[in-house]
Scaffold this active site. Structure first.
Site, PDB file in Angstrom:
ATOM      1  CB  SER A 255      -1.018  -0.116   1.224  1.00 25.05           C
ATOM      2  OG  SER A 255      -1.911   1.116   1.135  1.00 25.05           O
ATOM      3  CG  HIS A 256       0.195   3.609   3.196  1.00 23.34           C
ATOM      4  ND1 HIS A 256      -0.774   2.484   3.421  1.00 23.34           N
ATOM      5  CD2 HIS A 256       0.634   3.837   4.644  1.00 23.34           C
ATOM      6  CE1 HIS A 256      -0.873   1.987   4.497  1.00 23.34           C
ATOM      7  NE2 HIS A 256      -0.044   2.837   5.369  1.00 23.34           N
TER       8      HIS A 256
ATOM      9  CE  LYS B  96      -7.530   1.976   1.645  1.00 23.46           C
ATOM     10  NZ  LYS B  96      -7.497   1.041   3.077  1.00 23.46           N
TER      11      LYS B  96
ATOM     12  CG  ASP C 170      -2.545  -0.446  -2.727  1.00 25.23           C
ATOM     13  OD1 ASP C 170      -2.447   0.926  -2.409  1.00 25.23           O
ATOM     14  OD2 ASP C 170      -3.221  -1.347  -2.372  1.00 25.23           O
TER      15      ASP C 170
ATOM     16  CG  ASP D  47      -5.851   0.877  -1.199  1.00 22.17           C
ATOM     17  OD1 ASP D  47      -5.082   1.692  -1.465  1.00 22.17           O
ATOM     18  OD2 ASP D  47      -6.251   0.027  -0.751  1.00 22.17           O
ATOM     19  NE  ARG D  48      -3.808   4.180   2.937  1.00 21.14           N
ATOM     20  CZ  ARG D  48      -3.297   4.337   4.156  1.00 21.14           C
ATOM     21  NH1 ARG D  48      -2.539   5.437   4.428  1.00 21.14           N
ATOM     22  NH2 ARG D  48      -3.415   3.352   5.027  1.00 21.14           N
TER      23      ARG D  48
ATOM     24  CG  ASP E  82      -2.464   4.202  -1.832  1.00 20.95           C
ATOM     25  OD1 ASP E  82      -3.221   3.968  -2.702  1.00 20.95           O
ATOM     26  OD2 ASP E  82      -2.459   3.171  -0.467  1.00 20.95           O
TER      27      ASP E  82
HETATM   28  C1  G1P Z   1      -3.992   1.445   7.988  1.00 20.07           C
HETATM   29  C2  G1P Z   1      -5.475   2.431   8.192  1.00 20.07           C
HETATM   30  C3  G1P Z   1      -6.612   1.772   7.814  1.00 20.07           C
HETATM   31  C4  G1P Z   1      -6.564   1.167   6.576  1.00 20.07           C
HETATM   32  C5  G1P Z   1      -5.526   0.301   6.346  1.00 20.07           C
HETATM   33  C6  G1P Z   1      -4.963  -0.204   5.094  1.00 20.07           C
HETATM   34  O1  G1P Z   1      -4.335   0.464   8.972  1.00 20.07           O
HETATM   35  O2  G1P Z   1      -5.443   3.020   9.473  1.00 20.07           O
HETATM   36  O3  G1P Z   1      -7.711   2.937   7.998  1.00 20.07           O
HETATM   37  O4  G1P Z   1      -7.457   0.458   6.279  1.00 20.07           O
HETATM   38  O5  G1P Z   1      -4.054   0.977   6.559  1.00 20.07           O
HETATM   39  O6  G1P Z   1      -4.722   0.618   3.980  1.00 20.07           O
HETATM   40  P1  G1P Z   1      -3.433   0.481  10.519  1.00 20.07           P
HETATM   41  O7  G1P Z   1      -1.988   0.598  10.235  1.00 20.07           O
HETATM   42  O8  G1P Z   1      -4.216   1.611  11.159  1.00 20.07           O
HETATM   43  O9  G1P Z   1      -3.940  -0.774  10.971  1.00 20.07           O
HETATM   44 ZN    ZN Z   2      -3.167   1.301  -0.422  1.00 17.66          ZN
END
Ligand code: G1P
Ligand code: ZN
Length: 543
Positions: A113-114, A376, A279, A281-282, A277
């Site tokens: 992801s991010h 998302k 991947d 999705d954000r 982000d």
């Molecule tokens: C974080 C975000 C959460 C999101 C997840 C995946 O998770 O807070 O809302 O769904 O990334 O993108 P966390 O690191 O808080 O468990």
């Molecule tokens: Zn992501």
């Protein structure tokens, strides 16, 4: 081509977190590490022989290597077909779209992801089910259980598959179809939004910038925004995906999307800015020198949803994660539709959407989406905003200010304390739980704590219970402070403190969120003994 059965020993640390298994690349590079986890997935999901799987990732370092291993293991585990994104690429929402469109058994998505990418940075893998959404906790727990007693995995002895051109090849008895990663997703977007109206807006001098952050959405944004919608060349920034995201942190917030923030707060700022982000999705939404919090974005989309063709008949309901502000709840009340409060993580929205209970959902962590897929969806949110802007012909800022005037403003901020020693973070959480009885009823300045609890969720569809989802201090005026440990971090523990204060009085809506939340922040630091326990006097990131 021969199927090999390779002996292996379990790794104790393959427990999927908020969104799949995430580790540093060198952890995944240990012999058998990835293979063990993939075999644990295959052993847990009970795919019928000949089933079809979708496979792709965000293109980060190790993506290509992992894809080849997974293809050979899928072939050795009886899958009939894999739909793989060209170049090993599929954004997370696009993977969800492809799983649903072709009614496959599920998919494997490679992404962290991010989180940053590169040889010493993060990698991740998760399984999505046939509804296109992340596997439920029942499945991820079965995968973890299997990973603890696995003794062998199966893999086909074969050459690597050519992934850079669309077309079909055979891998043993399994077909590998390399697909265009963008087309199906772009078609879905075109079916939901008024592309004609958006094209007219973009042709009328309305200027946009989309920052793809050298991540997976570059080709998606280029195709949709610049090709199909006619945004001028250069509207998409950092459009070429790179294995290390150009050394950046591909997280669309005010800290990390600095290229975009500079432009949107600069002298000749465009009318609309957005970023997504690693991947895809954000999303982050910006107006001219104006930031839309993700919680507000969800509420504004909900209140204006019927302006988009795909949502013209209204919303079945809205869902938000527990730490997300209650701005959307107020819209739901006005629309007379239900609003659900779920634990953090997209997997909890899937059941609600499958059961037709909700159409829109969102999280404070820059995640917004709808039942068009089961993830998302960053670009979707951007297109939804553009559709609303095209219909209302008002600037972003005035749409949000009008929204506050009508519904009140939920001031909101999140403080992240990253890479804490796990003991200190767990100690702080335990200290809060131990303080519940003494905190309830206590007055701090103008704020009184009404109740404290550790959030627990009973899924209204399948009755499953998820406990310990975050400590909540709930104040008598509706304000909230929430403490939660991240389930996606890969370095020590990350503590998240979420702060929310509701303000009905429009004469106060101009305040800066940090200013409006000052007192609550002080209460949060005091009751958690944060500085004493962690040695930190400021957060790593404020969003
Ligand atoms: C974080 C975000 C959460 C999101 C997840 C995946 O998770 O807070 O809302 O769904 O990334 O993108 P966390 O690191 O808080 O468990
Ligand atoms: Zn992501």
């Amino acid at each position: 081509m021969k199927i090999l059965t390779v002996d292996t020993c379990p790794f104790p640390d393959q427990k999927p977190g908020t969104s799949g298994l995430r580790k540093k690349v060198p952890v995944f590079q240990q012999p058998h590490y990835l293979e063990n986890f993939v075999q644990s997935i295959f052993d847990s999901i009970q795919a019928p022989p000949g089933a079809t799987l979708v496979l792709g990732g965000d293109g980060r370092y190790y993506n290509r290597h992992a894809i080849q291993i997974i293809l050979k293991m899928a072939a050795a585990n009886g899958f009939g077909k894999v739909l793989a994104g060209r170049g090993g690429i599929l954004s997370t929402p696009a993977a969800s779209c492809v799983i649903r469109k072709y009614q496959t058994f599920g998919g494997i998505i490679l992404s962290a992801s991010h989180n940053p990418g590169g040889p010493t940075e993060d990698f991740g893998i998760k399984f999505n089910s046939s509804n296109g959404g992340p596997a439920t906790e029942t499945v991820t727990e079965a995968i973890f259980a299997r990973s603890k007693n696995i003794s062998a995995y199966r893999i086909l002895e074969a050459d690597d598959v050519a992934l850079d051109q669309a077309g079909t090849t055979m891998l043993g008895n399994m077909q590998v179809e390399v697909i265009d990663p963008v087309a199906d997703y772009a078609d879905l977007m075109e079916s939901l939004f008024d592309f004609g109206a958006i094209r007219a807006l973009l042709g009328s001098g309305f200027r946009i910038r989309f920052d793809a952050m050298h991540a997976v959405n570059g080709p998606y944004a280029w195709e949709i925004l610049e090709q199909r919608l006619g945004a001028p060349a250069g509207s998409v920034l950092n459009a070429v995906p790179l294995e290390d995201f150009g050394g950046g942190h591909p997280d669309p917030n005010l800290t990390y999307a600095h290229d975009l923030v500079e432009i949107m707060y600069g002298a000749d700022a465009p009318d609309f800015g957005a970023a997504s982000d690693g991947d895809g999705d954000r999303n982050m939404i910006l107006g001219k020198r104006f930031f839309v919090t993700p919680s507000d974005s969800l509420a504004v989309l909900a209140a204006n949803a019927t302006l988009a063709p795909g949502y013209r008949s209204g919303l079945a309901g809205i869902a938000r994660s527990m730490p997300t502000s209650a701005a959307a709840d107020r819209v739901a009340r006005a629309l007379n539709i239900p609003c659900y409060e779920t634990p953090t993580g997209w997997k909890f929205f899937g059941n609600l959407m499958d059961a037709g209970k909700v159409t829109l959902c969102g999280e404070e962590s820059f995640g917004t989406g709808s039942s068009h897929v089961r993830e998302k969806d960053g670009l979707w949110a951007v297109l939804f905003w553009l559709n609303i802007l095209a219909a209302r012909k008002q600037p972003v800022e005035s749409i949000v200010r009008e929204h506050w005037a009508k519904f009140g403003r939920n001031f909101y901020s999140r403080y992240d304390y990253e890479a804490l020693p796990s003991d200190a973070a767990n100690g702080l959480m335990q200290h809060l739980r131990d303080s519940f009885t003494s905190l309830a009823g206590r007055q701090f300045g103008r704020y009184a704590i009404q109740t404290c609890d550790d959030f627990s969720y009973t899924d209204p569809v399948d009755g499953s219970i998820s406990k310990n989802q975050g400590v909540r201090l709930l104040f008598s005026d509706g304000s909230r402070i929430i403490f939660r440990l991240s389930g996606t971090g890969t370095d020590g523990a990350t503590l998240r403190v979420y702060l929310e204060a509701y303000e009905a009085d429009a004469s106060m809506h101009h305040l800066d969120a940090q200013q409006a939340l000052q007192e609550l922040i002080a209460i949060a630091l005091q009751v958690s003994e944060l500085e004493l326990r962690t040695g930190r006097n400021k957060p790593t990131v404020i969003t």
